[in-house]
Write an enzyme that holds these catalytic residues in place. Structure first.
Site, mmCIF file in Angstrom:
data_model
loop_
_atom_site.group_PDB
_atom_site.id
_atom_site.type_symbol
_atom_site.label_atom_id
_atom_site.label_comp_id
_atom_site.label_asym_id
_atom_site.label_seq_id
_atom_site.Cartn_x
_atom_site.Cartn_y
_atom_site.Cartn_z
ATOM 1 N N HIS A 198 -39.689 -24.407 115.296
ATOM 2 C CA HIS A 198 -38.982 -24.343 116.558
ATOM 3 C C HIS A 198 -38.421 -25.411 117.322
ATOM 4 O O HIS A 198 -37.209 -25.159 117.836
ATOM 5 C CB HIS A 198 -40.161 -24.019 117.356
ATOM 6 C CG HIS A 198 -40.820 -22.598 117.264
ATOM 7 N ND1 HIS A 198 -40.034 -21.473 116.976
ATOM 8 C CD2 HIS A 198 -42.362 -22.246 117.134
ATOM 9 C CE1 HIS A 198 -40.872 -20.397 117.012
ATOM 10 N NE2 HIS A 198 -42.264 -20.678 116.981
ATOM 11 N N GLU A 443 -27.926 -16.741 93.903
ATOM 12 C CA GLU A 443 -28.883 -18.062 93.939
ATOM 13 C C GLU A 443 -29.448 -18.263 92.686
ATOM 14 O O GLU A 443 -30.307 -19.131 92.604
ATOM 15 C CB GLU A 443 -29.565 -17.909 95.258
ATOM 16 C CG GLU A 443 -30.180 -16.657 95.561
ATOM 17 C CD GLU A 443 -30.872 -16.115 96.793
ATOM 18 O OE1 GLU A 443 -30.888 -17.351 97.582
ATOM 19 O OE2 GLU A 443 -31.063 -15.063 97.113
ATOM 20 N N ASP A 467 -31.136 -22.438 97.120
ATOM 21 C CA ASP A 467 -31.813 -21.711 96.114
ATOM 22 C C ASP A 467 -31.235 -21.729 94.467
ATOM 23 O O ASP A 467 -31.659 -22.246 93.538
ATOM 24 C CB ASP A 467 -32.111 -20.186 96.321
ATOM 25 C CG ASP A 467 -33.545 -19.993 96.764
ATOM 26 O OD1 ASP A 467 -34.402 -20.813 96.729
ATOM 27 O OD2 ASP A 467 -33.597 -19.115 97.467
ATOM 28 N N CYS A 514 -22.754 -19.987 102.066
ATOM 29 C CA CYS A 514 -23.678 -19.999 103.172
ATOM 30 C C CYS A 514 -24.992 -20.943 103.193
ATOM 31 O O CYS A 514 -25.807 -20.969 104.109
ATOM 32 C CB CYS A 514 -24.057 -18.577 103.554
ATOM 33 S SG CYS A 514 -25.413 -17.707 102.442
#
Length: 588
Positions: A198, A443, A467, A514
């Site tokens: 967070h 990935e 990944d 990305c």
């Protein structure tokens, strides 16, 4: 006191200078005692009353949210309220009190420790860090039970000691963050957390420097210590000498001036000086992230991680988010992007609670039933999500992105389920984009090397570099003992990226990148030179990446890119990359 430096995980950009404000945890070491049989129900009631009081507190914080508060804070408060209502948190500790006669604090901590251990087994970085949600909710309840406070200073009479406050804590909940909205705070330092905690998400959203995962910073730093946060380097300097303080103040002023200058590029297209257009997209985790993405100048969303909807929902099917709940979230993101495309990645989890059933007992979650493998093993869950995404596509351009594809049959089964979802929605007379593009995340090395199988059947491709690097180099990126082996400039990684770019270009299939590499400023020119034309990253990184592209000539990059791709020597690759960056600065 003597100055010293601490190292942690940088999760946002910039420099913060201020005095330390220690946010003490409610109860690291709660009292443990057994309750007499005749007092058990009174102890149960004490815990129930504390939970009810926290519900009221969260509702009050939510109702008091200012209009300019980051949308993430409201979403996180909703998540905390849901956790507080979950039987695993609100009822299971009551059973512990009744069966084991533990006092309320001990029962709550026992249950939370058990839930946290389950979250530690989750492979997905984002979901694994969601255990912090449960711990933060429990801590609010413990504060009520123990009568402790969060020690947030009043906003009245701010002086030098509270102005430019740097919050130092073991961890910071979103509800606690809201308590700082009327106080001048300039940065966050936490012992726990990672890239998806967070503190990381909100600090990036607010553009506030933060360093997390520092281990024992809250024990080493004292109240009112002067601190410098260098969140680019992941460094916190405690009690800095005057000369160091002045150097950082100067750097801070320069960064502020640069940020103001970059904000003027918002509407400027990302085009190299010799006319090569680059599309810059934003990665988002929550529907409300669409607004800051637009403000940063994103041309769309390249990756909407849908996992957040499934947070703390593992286990029985009835706990999973409904189609309506998912549809509402996706629609909000689509409407928020005001006509710009939104790429929604389907559920990318693995090794969470459903996988703990005997038939899914696996030793290595990274190589197990995760992402598309899990979705195809749970077709009803997958179909529900596909229907929700399709329905959201009636409100603006949407793309469906499938994670962890490696096999031809996975493509076929996915397309069949999408066709089934379309057929059902048509029968129900519900609108959707009939021609919605479907793509795969590349990935896994097998996918990169068998790309012709993908380009024939899918509409676009997106590379998840995090990944891809993990699987190519055979390292668990969540394991700190092998973290030093994670290398985005490893020759094998660069070769795979080049294969993907070339194959996609020949097939005329759109390709984006990305993963973490896309938002790494030092790699921007290399990626552009290799042929990437779509980069997706956290919105806060967009302005700097755009500036780098504007200060680039594509034709001058080619000799450097060829030399890097031909080399298997790490030193040569690094040196050539540095020379390429130096060339970019001459064009500035």
């Amino acid at each position: 006191m003597a100055s010293f430096t601490l190292q942690g995980i940088p999760v946002s950009r910039g420099i913060a200078i201020g005095r330390a404000h220690l946010l003490r945890p409610a109860a690291l070491d709660v009292k443990h005692y057994l309750v007499a049989q005749e007092l058990v129900e009174a102890e149960v009631l004490r815990l129930q009353n504390a939970i009810a009081q926290v519900h009221v507190e969260l509702q009050a914080i939510w109702a008091d949210l200012p209009q300019d508060a980051p949308t993430e804070l409201g979403a996180f408060l909703d998540v905390h309220a849901l956790i507080l209502s979950d039987p695993m948190v609100s009822e299971a500790p009551l059973d512990i009190i009744r069966t084991r006669h533990y006092n309320a604090e001990w029962a709550l901590v026992t249950q939370v420790d058990e839930l946290s251990a389950q979250f530690d087994e989750i492979e997905d970085d984002y979901l694994r860090e969601r255990k912090a949600d449960i711990q933060q909710v429990a801590e609010r309840v413990l504060k009520v039970l123990t009568g402790s406070s969060s020690q947030v200073p009043s906003s009245d009479g701010i002086d030098e000691r509270t102005a430019n406050m740097v919050v130092v804590a073991r961890d910071i909940s979103p509800a606690d963050m809201m308590q700082f909205r009327d106080v001048a705070f300039t940065g966050f330092v936490t012992d726990e957390g990672g890239q998806n905690s967070h503190t990381a998400i909100v600090s990036r959203s607010l553009g506030i420097p933060a360093v997390v995962g520092m281990g024992n910073a809250s024990q080493l730093i004292e109240q009112d210590d002067w601190l410098i946060i260098d969140s680019d380097a992941g460094v916190v300097i405690v009690a800095p000498p005057t000369m160091v303080l002045e150097q950082y103040r100067e750097r801070q002023a320069q960064l502020l001036k640069q940020r103001k200058k970059l904000s003027k590029l918002k509407k400027t297209p990302a085009v190299t000086q010799d006319g090569v257009e680059i599309t810059l997209l934003a990665n988002i985790e929550l529907p409300g992230d669409a607004t800051p993405a637009l403000e940063a100048g994103a041309s769309g969303v390249g990756l909407f991680r849908s996992e957040f909807l499934f947070m703390e929902r593992s286990g029985e099917q009835h706990q999973l988010p409904s189609e309506e709940e998912q549809f509402d979230a996706y629609r909000k993101a689509v409407l928020g992007m005001k006509g710009r495309p939104v790429t929604i990645r389907t559920l990318d989890v693995g090794a969470d609670k459903p996988l703990e059933a005997a038939e899914h007992n696996i030793l290595n979650p990274a190589l197990g039933l995760r992402a598309i493998r899990y979705c195809l093993a749970e077709p009803q869950l997958f179909l529900t999500q596909l229907r929700a995404i399709l329905r959201a596509s009636a409100f603006g351009p949407v793309k469906i992105l499938i994670p962890m594809m490696a096999h031809g049959f996975e493509i076929e089964q996915t397309l069949q389920l999408i066709a089934q979802a379309k057929k059902e929605l048509t029968a129900e007379k519900k609108e959707f984009d009939v021609g919605i593009p479907v793509g795969a995340m590349i990935e896994i090395p097998a996918a990169a090397l068998a790309l012709p199988m993908f380009v024939k059947k899918l509409d676009f491709l997106s590379i998840g570099t995090n990944d891809l690097i993990q699987y190519t180099l055979a390292i668990d990126r969540a394991d700190h003992e092998v973290a030093h082996l994670y290398d985005d400039l490893h020759p094998a990684i660069l070769q795979l990226l080049q294969i993907i770019v070339s194959t996609a270009e020949k097939a005329g299939v759109p390709l984006s990148i990305c993963g973490g590499m896309a938002g790494d400023l030092r790699l921007t020119r290399l990626l552009v030179g290799m042929g990437f034309r779509e980069l997706s990253m956290p919105a806060a990184l967009l302005p700097e990446i755009k500036q780098a592209i504007l200060n680039t000539r594509f034709d001058t990059l080619q000799p450097y890119v060829k030399k890097i791709l031909r080399s298997y020597d790490s030193a040569v690759i690094q040196e050539t990359l540095s020379n390429m960056e130096a060339l970019g600065k001459t064009l500035h």
